[in-house]
Design an enzyme around this catalytic site. Sequence first.
Site, PDB file in Angstrom:
ATOM      1  CG  HIS A  85      -1.097   5.443  -1.584  1.00 57.37           C
ATOM      2  ND1 HIS A  85      -1.604   4.159  -1.595  1.00 57.37           N
ATOM      3  CD2 HIS A  85      -2.157   6.276  -1.679  1.00 57.37           C
ATOM      4  CE1 HIS A  85      -2.926   4.227  -1.700  1.00 57.37           C
ATOM      5  NE2 HIS A  85      -3.287   5.494  -1.754  1.00 57.37           N
ATOM      6  CD1 TRP A 138      -6.487   4.906  -6.321  1.00 57.38           C
ATOM      7  CD2 TRP A 138      -4.517   4.896  -7.364  1.00 57.38           C
ATOM      8  NE1 TRP A 138      -5.511   4.881  -5.355  1.00 57.38           N
ATOM      9  CE2 TRP A 138      -4.290   4.874  -5.973  1.00 57.38           C
ATOM     10  CE3 TRP A 138      -3.418   4.892  -8.227  1.00 57.38           C
ATOM     11  CZ2 TRP A 138      -3.012   4.853  -5.417  1.00 57.38           C
ATOM     12  CZ3 TRP A 138      -2.146   4.872  -7.672  1.00 57.38           C
ATOM     13  CH2 TRP A 138      -1.958   4.852  -6.289  1.00 57.38           C
ATOM     14  CE1 TYR A 160      -4.094   1.990   0.587  1.00 53.09           C
ATOM     15  CE2 TYR A 160      -2.584   3.346   1.860  1.00 53.09           C
ATOM     16  CZ  TYR A 160      -3.800   3.178   1.226  1.00 53.09           C
ATOM     17  OH  TYR A 160      -4.713   4.207   1.217  1.00 53.09           O
TER      18      TYR A 160
END
EC number: 5.1.3.32
Length: 104
Positions: free
Chosen positions: A22, A76, A18
């Site tokens: 990002h 996304w 994650y």
Amino acid sequence: MKREAFKMYLKPGYEAEYEKRHAAIWPELKALLSKNGVSDYSIYWDKETNILFAFQKTEGEGGSQDLGNTEIVQKWWDYMADIMEVNPDNSPVSIPLPEVFHMD
């Protein structure tokens, strides 16, 4: 300017992935958020519950949660769907949190 907070759910074992995704957020997604009045956007991870707590400031009526009709946001969502709890359209399960205190 409005302040908004919401929570999402990260699947266990995907914390590093994650963060990696990002850290390399797509420039066109970042530009879309900025263009639509989203700023001061942060996401925090609670390692005990795998809850992601998100905070953002928004101008106008919408925020990041209102951009799901755009192609880039849908891409996304698809990209993140394998590591988060998602709805049938791959949007993240997201629960708005009411503000109960604020201090400037």
